[in-house]
Design a protein around this motif. Sequence first.
Motif, PDB file in Angstrom:
ATOM      1  N   GLN A 160      -8.087 -22.753 -11.020  1.00 40.86           N
ATOM      2  CA  GLN A 160      -7.629 -23.714 -10.021  1.00 40.86           C
ATOM      3  C   GLN A 160      -6.120 -23.621  -9.794  1.00 40.86           C
ATOM      4  OE1 GLN A 160      -9.687 -26.133  -8.445  1.00 40.86           O
ATOM      5  NE2 GLN A 160     -11.411 -25.050  -9.337  1.00 40.86           N
ATOM      6  N   GLU A 161      -5.404 -22.993 -10.715  1.00 43.10           N
ATOM      7  CA  GLU A 161      -3.945 -22.972 -10.701  1.00 43.10           C
ATOM      8  C   GLU A 161      -3.352 -21.760  -9.975  1.00 43.10           C
ATOM      9  OE1 GLU A 161      -2.254 -25.553 -12.123  1.00 43.10           O
ATOM     10  OE2 GLU A 161      -4.230 -26.417 -12.488  1.00 43.10           O
ATOM     11  N   GLY A 162      -4.115 -20.738  -9.773  1.00 45.13           N
ATOM     12  CA  GLY A 162      -3.592 -19.518  -9.158  1.00 45.13           C
ATOM     13  C   GLY A 162      -3.014 -18.541 -10.172  1.00 45.13           C
ATOM     14  N   LYS A 163      -3.347 -18.722 -11.433  1.00 41.35           N
ATOM     15  CA  LYS A 163      -2.837 -17.829 -12.482  1.00 41.35           C
ATOM     16  C   LYS A 163      -3.409 -16.422 -12.351  1.00 41.35           C
ATOM     17  CE  LYS A 163      -2.107 -21.574 -15.688  1.00 41.35           C
ATOM     18  NZ  LYS A 163      -2.561 -22.254 -16.895  1.00 41.35           N
ATOM     19  N   GLU A 164      -4.605 -16.331 -11.785  1.00 37.98           N
ATOM     20  CA  GLU A 164      -5.232 -15.016 -11.613  1.00 37.98           C
ATOM     21  C   GLU A 164      -4.445 -14.159 -10.620  1.00 37.98           C
ATOM     22  OE1 GLU A 164      -7.709 -14.103 -13.567  1.00 37.98           O
ATOM     23  OE2 GLU A 164      -7.733 -16.096 -14.428  1.00 37.98           O
ATOM     24  N   LEU A 165      -3.841 -14.789  -9.624  1.00 38.69           N
ATOM     25  CA  LEU A 165      -3.049 -14.028  -8.649  1.00 38.69           C
ATOM     26  C   LEU A 165      -1.831 -13.383  -9.294  1.00 38.69           C
ATOM     27  CD1 LEU A 165      -3.179 -16.292  -5.473  1.00 38.69           C
ATOM     28  CD2 LEU A 165      -4.276 -14.090  -5.826  1.00 38.69           C
ATOM     29  N   THR A 166      -1.213 -14.074 -10.240  1.00 32.99           N
ATOM     30  CA  THR A 166      -0.056 -13.473 -10.909  1.00 32.99           C
ATOM     31  C   THR A 166      -0.474 -12.331 -11.823  1.00 32.99           C
ATOM     32  OG1 THR A 166      -0.134 -15.140 -12.670  1.00 32.99           O
ATOM     33  CG2 THR A 166       1.317 -15.590 -10.802  1.00 32.99           C
ATOM     34  N   LYS A 167      -1.698 -12.377 -12.327  1.00 34.68           N
ATOM     35  CA  LYS A 167      -2.198 -11.291 -13.187  1.00 34.68           C
ATOM     36  C   LYS A 167      -2.372  -9.987 -12.410  1.00 34.68           C
ATOM     37  CE  LYS A 167      -5.014 -13.934 -16.458  1.00 34.68           C
ATOM     38  NZ  LYS A 167      -6.400 -14.137 -16.903  1.00 34.68           N
ATOM     39  N   ILE A 168      -2.754 -10.096 -11.136  1.00 34.53           N
ATOM     40  CA  ILE A 168      -3.073  -8.877 -10.386  1.00 34.53           C
ATOM     41  C   ILE A 168      -1.865  -8.271  -9.679  1.00 34.53           C
ATOM     42  CG2 ILE A 168      -5.480  -9.497 -10.075  1.00 34.53           C
ATOM     43  CD1 ILE A 168      -4.771 -10.264  -7.179  1.00 34.53           C
ATOM     44  N   ARG A 169      -0.725  -8.943  -9.711  1.00 33.58           N
ATOM     45  CA  ARG A 169       0.466  -8.407  -9.040  1.00 33.58           C
ATOM     46  C   ARG A 169       0.886  -7.056  -9.583  1.00 33.58           C
ATOM     47  NH1 ARG A 169       3.945 -13.590  -8.219  1.00 33.58           N
ATOM     48  NH2 ARG A 169       3.205 -14.163  -6.166  1.00 33.58           N
ATOM     49  N   SER A 170       0.716  -6.855 -10.871  1.00 32.76           N
ATOM     50  CA  SER A 170       1.156  -5.586 -11.463  1.00 32.76           C
ATOM     51  C   SER A 170       0.313  -4.406 -10.992  1.00 32.76           C
ATOM     52  CB  SER A 170       1.136  -5.678 -12.992  1.00 32.76           C
ATOM     53  OG  SER A 170      -0.169  -5.933 -13.446  1.00 32.76           O
ATOM     54  N   GLY A 171      -0.802  -4.665 -10.336  1.00 33.21           N
ATOM     55  CA  GLY A 171      -1.633  -3.589  -9.798  1.00 33.21           C
ATOM     56  C   GLY A 171      -0.991  -2.852  -8.635  1.00 33.21           C
ATOM     57  N   SER A 172       0.089  -3.406  -8.106  1.00 27.45           N
ATOM     58  CA  SER A 172       0.779  -2.730  -6.999  1.00 27.45           C
ATOM     59  C   SER A 172       1.392  -1.406  -7.447  1.00 27.45           C
ATOM     60  CB  SER A 172       1.840  -3.641  -6.387  1.00 27.45           C
ATOM     61  OG  SER A 172       2.784  -4.030  -7.361  1.00 27.45           O
ATOM     62  N   TRP A 173       1.530  -1.220  -8.762  1.00 31.54           N
ATOM     63  CA  TRP A 173       1.986   0.078  -9.276  1.00 31.54           C
ATOM     64  C   TRP A 173       1.033   1.196  -8.864  1.00 31.54           C
ATOM     65  CZ3 TRP A 173       6.291   1.746 -11.575  1.00 31.54           C
ATOM     66  CH2 TRP A 173       7.158   0.817 -12.120  1.00 31.54           C
ATOM     67  N   LEU A 174      -0.244   0.897  -8.839  1.00 32.18           N
ATOM     68  CA  LEU A 174      -1.226   1.916  -8.462  1.00 32.18           C
ATOM     69  C   LEU A 174      -0.965   2.434  -7.055  1.00 32.18           C
ATOM     70  CD1 LEU A 174      -4.440   0.194  -9.844  1.00 32.18           C
ATOM     71  CD2 LEU A 174      -3.377   2.275 -10.723  1.00 32.18           C
ATOM     72  N   TYR A 175      -0.745   1.507  -6.123  1.00 34.97           N
ATOM     73  CA  TYR A 175      -0.477   1.914  -4.746  1.00 34.97           C
ATOM     74  C   TYR A 175       0.857   2.641  -4.625  1.00 34.97           C
ATOM     75  CZ  TYR A 175      -4.486  -0.249  -2.559  1.00 34.97           C
ATOM     76  OH  TYR A 175      -5.765  -0.554  -2.174  1.00 34.97           O
ATOM     77  N   LEU A 176       1.847   2.219  -5.393  1.00 32.16           N
ATOM     78  CA  LEU A 176       3.151   2.887  -5.335  1.00 32.16           C
ATOM     79  C   LEU A 176       3.036   4.337  -5.797  1.00 32.16           C
ATOM     80  CD1 LEU A 176       6.160   2.535  -4.696  1.00 32.16           C
ATOM     81  CD2 LEU A 176       6.492   1.957  -7.103  1.00 32.16           C
ATOM     82  N   VAL A 177       2.377   4.552  -6.917  1.00 30.17           N
ATOM     83  CA  VAL A 177       2.194   5.917  -7.429  1.00 30.17           C
ATOM     84  C   VAL A 177       1.351   6.742  -6.452  1.00 30.17           C
ATOM     85  CG1 VAL A 177       1.122   7.275  -9.282  1.00 30.17           C
ATOM     86  CG2 VAL A 177       2.522   5.281  -9.839  1.00 30.17           C
ATOM     87  N   GLY A 178       0.273   6.139  -5.928  1.00 32.55           N
ATOM     88  CA  GLY A 178      -0.575   6.834  -4.963  1.00 32.55           C
ATOM     89  C   GLY A 178       0.172   7.207  -3.692  1.00 32.55           C
ATOM     90  N   SER A 179       1.052   6.327  -3.238  1.00 32.71           N
ATOM     91  CA  SER A 179       1.801   6.619  -2.006  1.00 32.71           C
ATOM     92  C   SER A 179       2.803   7.744  -2.213  1.00 32.71           C
ATOM     93  CB  SER A 179       2.486   5.357  -1.482  1.00 32.71           C
ATOM     94  OG  SER A 179       3.474   4.900  -2.382  1.00 32.71           O
ATOM     95  N   VAL A 180       3.413   7.809  -3.387  1.00 36.43           N
ATOM     96  CA  VAL A 180       4.341   8.909  -3.684  1.00 36.43           C
ATOM     97  C   VAL A 180       3.583  10.236  -3.718  1.00 36.43           C
ATOM     98  CG1 VAL A 180       5.848   9.879  -5.463  1.00 36.43           C
ATOM     99  CG2 VAL A 180       6.034   7.468  -4.871  1.00 36.43           C
ATOM    100  N   ILE A 181       2.425  10.232  -4.365  1.00 35.71           N
ATOM    101  CA  ILE A 181       1.608  11.457  -4.422  1.00 35.71           C
ATOM    102  C   ILE A 181       1.156  11.849  -3.017  1.00 35.71           C
ATOM    103  CG2 ILE A 181      -0.562  12.431  -5.273  1.00 35.71           C
ATOM    104  CD1 ILE A 181      -0.195  10.651  -7.769  1.00 35.71           C
ATOM    105  N   SER A 182       0.763  10.866  -2.232  1.00 35.41           N
ATOM    106  CA  SER A 182       0.331  11.133  -0.861  1.00 35.41           C
ATOM    107  C   SER A 182       1.463  11.740  -0.035  1.00 35.41           C
ATOM    108  CB  SER A 182      -0.163   9.835  -0.219  1.00 35.41           C
ATOM    109  OG  SER A 182      -0.558  10.047   1.099  1.00 35.41           O
ATOM    110  N   LEU A 183       2.665  11.237  -0.222  1.00 30.88           N
ATOM    111  CA  LEU A 183       3.815  11.778   0.513  1.00 30.88           C
ATOM    112  C   LEU A 183       4.086  13.226   0.114  1.00 30.88           C
ATOM    113  CD1 LEU A 183       5.967  11.112   2.596  1.00 30.88           C
ATOM    114  CD2 LEU A 183       7.422  10.316   0.734  1.00 30.88           C
TER     115      LEU A 183
END
Length: 185
Positions: free
Chosen positions: A90-113
């Motif tokens: 109910q607090e939104g704590k799960e949203l803060t847990k998943i923020r670190s997953g943006s590393w996956l997209y960052l690494v993927g975008s560098v490889i894609s480039l």
Amino acid sequence: MKNTYLTSHFPLISILLFSTAFSLYAERLIIYKLHDLGVYQGMTEVFSDSGIKLTLLFLLLLFFFMVFAALKLIADTMFELSLLFFSKDQEGKELTKIRSGSWLYLVGSVISLLLFQNFILMIAILALVTFGYFIFFVYKVSSSLSPIGLIGMIFFHVFFWFTFALTVSYAMIKLYNSFIASLPV
């Protein structure tokens, strides 16, 4: 204590890098097609060669940026809706847990480039990173889900994205068929 906003800029950088990779590929393809059609030579009489390439790259970058930003907005909305429907949080704590997953997209975008010359590899990287992020999301929020809620959330996402892809594909095919039908024989 770690700052929760440390990775908040990663999605923007990832969108920019993915957009750049797809734009570079599309620019090369469009210029190649313009050469084949014999239009490019006439364009260079009005515009410089580098001017054509930079303008085309800018417009493609803008287009892909809008597409990826819209997809991110839709995905974020679907993640939050699925948490609303299926999570006990109910607090939104799960949203803060998943923020670190943006590393996956960052690494993927560098490889894609780095691999922008191969369209299939860029699509494969984007799909792999998206699937990896979904697995990461499910793993991180599974503690606040019941087994039925977990199944429901996974089905919710699969059903939404399947329907979304099917609808977009149908609209594109319909538009293509109407375009082909309108051409004189």
